[in-house]
Design a protein around this motif. Structure first.
Motif, PDB file in Angstrom:
ATOM      1  N   LYS A 176      -1.341 -12.299   8.039  1.00  0.00           N
ATOM      2  CA  LYS A 176      -2.559 -13.110   7.922  1.00  0.00           C
ATOM      3  C   LYS A 176      -2.919 -13.738   9.263  1.00  0.00           C
ATOM      4  CE  LYS A 176      -4.494 -16.916   5.266  1.00  0.00           C
ATOM      5  NZ  LYS A 176      -4.252 -17.950   4.205  1.00  0.00           N
ATOM      6  N   LYS A 177      -1.885 -14.219   9.993  1.00  0.00           N
ATOM      7  CA  LYS A 177      -2.133 -14.829  11.297  1.00  0.00           C
ATOM      8  C   LYS A 177      -2.679 -13.805  12.287  1.00  0.00           C
ATOM      9  CE  LYS A 177      -0.522 -19.025  10.520  1.00  0.00           C
ATOM     10  NZ  LYS A 177      -1.359 -20.235  10.660  1.00  0.00           N
ATOM     11  N   SER A 178      -2.115 -12.596  12.248  1.00  0.00           N
ATOM     12  CA  SER A 178      -2.574 -11.547  13.164  1.00  0.00           C
ATOM     13  C   SER A 178      -4.014 -11.183  12.878  1.00  0.00           C
ATOM     14  CB  SER A 178      -1.677 -10.310  13.036  1.00  0.00           C
ATOM     15  OG  SER A 178      -0.351 -10.614  13.371  1.00  0.00           O
ATOM     16  N   ALA A 179      -4.361 -11.115  11.612  1.00  0.00           N
ATOM     17  CA  ALA A 179      -5.740 -10.791  11.248  1.00  0.00           C
ATOM     18  C   ALA A 179      -6.688 -11.870  11.733  1.00  0.00           C
ATOM     19  CB  ALA A 179      -5.846 -10.609   9.731  1.00  0.00           C
ATOM     20  N   GLU A 180      -6.242 -13.141  11.593  1.00  0.00           N
ATOM     21  CA  GLU A 180      -7.100 -14.240  12.046  1.00  0.00           C
ATOM     22  C   GLU A 180      -7.239 -14.243  13.568  1.00  0.00           C
ATOM     23  OE1 GLU A 180      -5.215 -17.654  10.486  1.00  0.00           O
ATOM     24  OE2 GLU A 180      -5.968 -17.367   8.411  1.00  0.00           O
ATOM     25  N   SER A 184      -5.578  -6.434  15.586  1.00  0.00           N
ATOM     26  CA  SER A 184      -5.556  -5.375  14.553  1.00  0.00           C
ATOM     27  C   SER A 184      -4.318  -4.502  14.626  1.00  0.00           C
ATOM     28  CB  SER A 184      -6.819  -4.511  14.670  1.00  0.00           C
ATOM     29  OG  SER A 184      -6.888  -3.913  15.944  1.00  0.00           O
ATOM     30  N   LEU A 185      -3.782  -4.301  15.808  1.00  0.00           N
ATOM     31  CA  LEU A 185      -2.598  -3.448  15.957  1.00  0.00           C
ATOM     32  C   LEU A 185      -1.410  -4.065  15.237  1.00  0.00           C
ATOM     33  CD1 LEU A 185      -1.116  -1.032  17.158  1.00  0.00           C
ATOM     34  CD2 LEU A 185      -0.764  -2.386  19.259  1.00  0.00           C
ATOM     35  N   VAL A 186      -1.190  -5.357  15.532  1.00  0.00           N
ATOM     36  CA  VAL A 186      -0.061  -6.034  14.892  1.00  0.00           C
ATOM     37  C   VAL A 186      -0.283  -6.135  13.384  1.00  0.00           C
ATOM     38  CG1 VAL A 186       1.223  -8.213  14.743  1.00  0.00           C
ATOM     39  CG2 VAL A 186       0.527  -7.307  16.970  1.00  0.00           C
ATOM     40  N   ALA A 187      -1.531  -6.407  12.981  1.00  0.00           N
ATOM     41  CA  ALA A 187      -1.840  -6.511  11.546  1.00  0.00           C
ATOM     42  C   ALA A 187      -1.561  -5.189  10.828  1.00  0.00           C
ATOM     43  CB  ALA A 187      -3.292  -6.929  11.356  1.00  0.00           C
ATOM     44  N   GLY A 188      -1.889  -4.058  11.484  1.00  0.00           N
ATOM     45  CA  GLY A 188      -1.616  -2.748  10.876  1.00  0.00           C
ATOM     46  C   GLY A 188      -0.135  -2.490  10.741  1.00  0.00           C
TER      47      GLY A 188
END
Length: 761
Positions: free
Chosen positions: A565-569, A573-577
């Protein structure tokens, strides 16, 4: 037609006897034979209708002659005993008060057998009355007025002839020259009498259908001026129909003109009936002979008849072929002449003597050389042929080639011996059941394990040694396999000789008889106690590790989801994926750990079914919505269904449905179709999932619901899994009181299904 008393005897005597018996059929005739069972008296074998009528005994056959015929001056049996030296005629009297004199005694073709022919001798008074009546009748027809001439002026020879004519005939009649008018009939109680000329005599005395034949015979006799002679039917005085032998002599003048016809007729109805009975008896005998010959000629069994001197009087085709002989050079000869070895011939002669002496059968088994097949083994039986007096007159034999049976029995015995040697020397537990499911064999390994003898295991029932928790499951598996005539595979605990339970793994193969019928099972079992204990230790370890992993894994998932959630905020995007992928893997690990925990709970009895009223249509709808989100590689079609309510645990039934769909996706090619359906029949609800994937082999199909069982094939080596999903599904359905199963053919796809009782409430 009613059979005359002589007809019964006709069926039981030979053709030669028939000829003697009926040579004087119009006279009382009987055939007798000396009876050893009646102190040398003569027994009546058969008698004709005249004898029966005049002796007042309807059926004389089987009775002693002396009880029927009473002689005045001699003993009839003694007379017959001395017959070759005796001669002349002897007067005898019947109990019916009629007097007779014998006119013929003739040997009847067999020793001690005679044909007796009697002639009637009316008493003097009746003779005189008959003579006078006949003389008057004939004198009148001849134009002789005995009132105008005294007895001495009448030609004595002529009167005697007239009396004889009257005495030997049943009817006397007189016709005009062209037979258009009947002048006179003396019917003598047989036909209607008439002293007045009658022109409609034909319809009065002759049946309509016989009239053309009679008129033709009359026409021919008139044309040739010869004696009219014909045997034809007539109407009796009482209205019945009978047969007459009619003869009429033409009276001609010096110019050859016929003046009148004088005729006599004798009632031959009894003769005709006896002849008909004889024809029927002969036809019956011929049909029976043809039938028996057809049977004996076409059977592979050897059928034959011996006379009392050990000679063959009959041999069927199979026996002649076995001898390699023809009828002419085999029948009529003895055992030695037909190739029997001396010991063999002597044995059969002793057996024949035993049959004759005891009137009982003899059975045996012997080898004999076949003309073309070599030495063969035969089973034979000798039976007595008994005549009316109870004496043995022949010996009938039947023999069957049992060489192949004996060879098969020997081979079977040898095979059984090899099997027992192998089974008794093995440490594998071997048992057998019959077609009814009853145990019939346990080897020594079972005896060593249980401490009981094989006979006790069979008699008392080995199921009593099973652990109570395994008994119902084993019986159910065995019963289903027996009904389907299919092999079965089962593990169970059995109490050993020390009173402790050992785990056995049993595989049973189906046995069949030679005709293809189900014969039972032969099972082999091995001790898997050590494996079970290792498995239990493994399960305990997995359960412990699963519990230990579940808490940190849950925390890890939470941390990853927060980081995602933090990465998305932050717009990374790479870390979120990467974190999303991590969540999927962690969820997969969670499901695996939950599966292991479910197995542990199942085996420890801690898994609970929280049953309630639930709608299968709703459960399938949830599964459909979930599959739309999670499955994009296949087309899953859910068949429309109405609301169907069952009493079940919705979470666990949903787990089974999702497992079936997951396996269908896993084992079928991408972009293929998976069908999900729900049907109802006979109070049961059936949910099925069908695919067109790699399918399951016949060997793997019975075991796919076993714990940790995985199909080992080239197509499945890259598919992950531990083999516990279907096991958990089967336990869930079983605890719901339902059935689970699969239908599949390798290469064509599979259908997995389960059934649940319909909630009728």
């Amino acid at each position: 037609m009613e059979t005359t008393p002589g007809a019964t005897a006709i069926k039981s005597i030979t053709d030669q006897d028939y000829q003697l018996f009926f040579i004087h059929l119009n006279l009382p005739v009987c055939m007798v034979q000396k009876s050893t069972a009646a102190r040398g008296k003569y027994q009546i074998l058969a008698a004709n209708a005249a004898f029966a009528r005049l002796s007042a005994v309807p059926d004389c056959a089987g009775q002693l002659l002396d009880t029927i015929v009473t002689c005045e001056h001699i003993d009839l049996s003694s007379f017959l005993d001395q017959y070759p030296e005796a001669s002349g005629s002897h007067e005898v009297s019947f109990s019916a008060s009629a007097s007779f004199a014998t006119v013929g005694v003739s040997p009847a073709g067999a020793e001690g057998r005679f044909t007796l022919v009697f002639s009637e001798s009316p008493n003097e008074q009746s003779q005189r009355t008959s003579d006078v009546a006949a003389a008057e009748s004939l004198a009148q027809t001849a134009g002789i007025d005995h009132q105008e001439h005294d007895d001495e002026s009448i030609d004595i020879d002529k009167l005697r002839f007239q009396a004889l004519l009257a005495a030997s005939s049943d009817v006397i009649y007189r016709m005009n020259p062209d037979w258009s008018r009947l002048q006179h009939v003396d019917g003598r109680g047989v036909l209607l009498n008439t002293d007045e000329p009658m022109e409609d005599w034909l319809n009065t005395y002759i049946p309509e259908e016989d009239q053309p034949l009679l008129l033709k015979a009359i026409h021919d006799a008139i044309a040739a001026k010869r004696v009219f002679s014909l045997e034809h039917r007539v109407k009796y005085a009482d209205g019945a129909i009978g047969w007459m032998n009619s003869r009429a002599v033409p009276i001609v003048d010096e110019q050859g003109k016929i003046l009148e016809w004088y005729g006599t007729a004798a009632d031959v109805t009894a003769n005709r009936e006896a002849e008909q009975a004889l024809r029927e008896a002969r036809d019956f005998a011929e049909r029976r002979e043809r039938l028996y010959e057809a049977i004996t000629a076409n059977t592979p069994d050897l059928i034959y008849v011996f006379d009392l001197n050990y000679r063959f009087t009959y041999a069927n085709r199979a026996l002649l072929e076995m001898w390699g002989k023809t009828w002419e050079n085999a029948v009529g000869k003895g055992l030695l002449e037909n190739g029997y070895e001396p010991w063999h011939a002597e044995m059969h002669e002793r057996e024949i003597d035993h049959v004759i002496a005891t009137c009982s059968s003899v059975r045996g088994e012997v080898s004999f050389p076949h003309a073309t097949l070599g030495r063969r083994i035969y089973d034979y039986i000798f039976n007595p042929v008994i005549d009316e007096s109870g004496a043995v007159i022949a010996i009938a034999g039947t023999t069957r080639d049992i060489t192949e049976i004996r060879n098969a029995e020997a081979a079977l015995g040898e095979s059984e011996m090899r099997f027992r040697t192998m089974a008794e020397g093995s440490n594998i537990y071997i048992a057998m059941t019959d077609e009814h499911g009853s145990a019939i064999y346990f080897n020594q390994a079972w005896e060593r394990l249980t401490g009981a003898t094989a006979s006790n295991l069979i008699a008392e029932g080995w199921l009593e040694l099973l652990h109570p928790e395994d008994r119902e499951r084993c019986v159910e598996a065995y019963t289903s396999a027996k009904q389907a005539h299919q092999p079965f595979h089962c593990d169970f605990r059995v109490m050993d000789a020390n009173g402790t339970y050992r785990w056995l793994l049993s595989d049973a193969a189906v046995r069949f008889y030679q005709d293809g019928k189900f014969a039972g099972f032969i099972s082999t079992a091995v001790d898997i106690t050590d494996l079970k204990e290792d498995e239990q230790r493994k399960n305990d370890f997995i359960s412990m590790v699963s519990h230990e992993l579940k808490t940190p894994l849950t925390s890890t998932i939470s941390y990853v989801q927060v980081s995602q959630k933090k990465s998305a905020e932050a717009g990374d995007s790479l870390v979120a994926g990467l974190l999303e992928r991590a969540v999927k893997q962690l969820n997969k690990m969670t499901r695996m750990i939950n599966s292991f925990l479910n197995v542990s709970r199942l085996e420890s009895g801690k898994i609970h079914i929280e049953a309630q009223a639930c709608n299968l249509a709703s459960l399938l709808k949830e599964a459909e919505e979930e599959s739309r989100v999670s499955v994009s590689s296949h087309t899953i079609i859910f068949e429309p269904m109405p609301d169907i309510w069952v009493h079940a645990d919705p979470e666990k039934i949903g787990q089974v449905i999702n497992n079936f769909i997951s396996n269908a996706v896993k084992y079928s090619p991408a972009r293929s179709v998976i069908n999900v359906a729900c049907t109802e029949a006979d109070g049961q609800v059936k949910v099925s999932v069908s695919d067109s994937g790699i399918g399951i082999t016949a060997a793997d199909l019975p075991r796919i619901f076993e714990r940790y069982y995985r199909i080992k094939r080239q197509e499945t080596k890259n598919i992950s899994g531990f083999g516990i999903g279907l096991y958990i599904c089967s336990e869930i359905i079983r605890r719901h009181g339902g059935q689970i199963g699969a239908e599949s053919t390798a290469g064509t796809g599979s259908t997995f299904y389960f059934t649940l009782p319909r909630d009728v409430a």
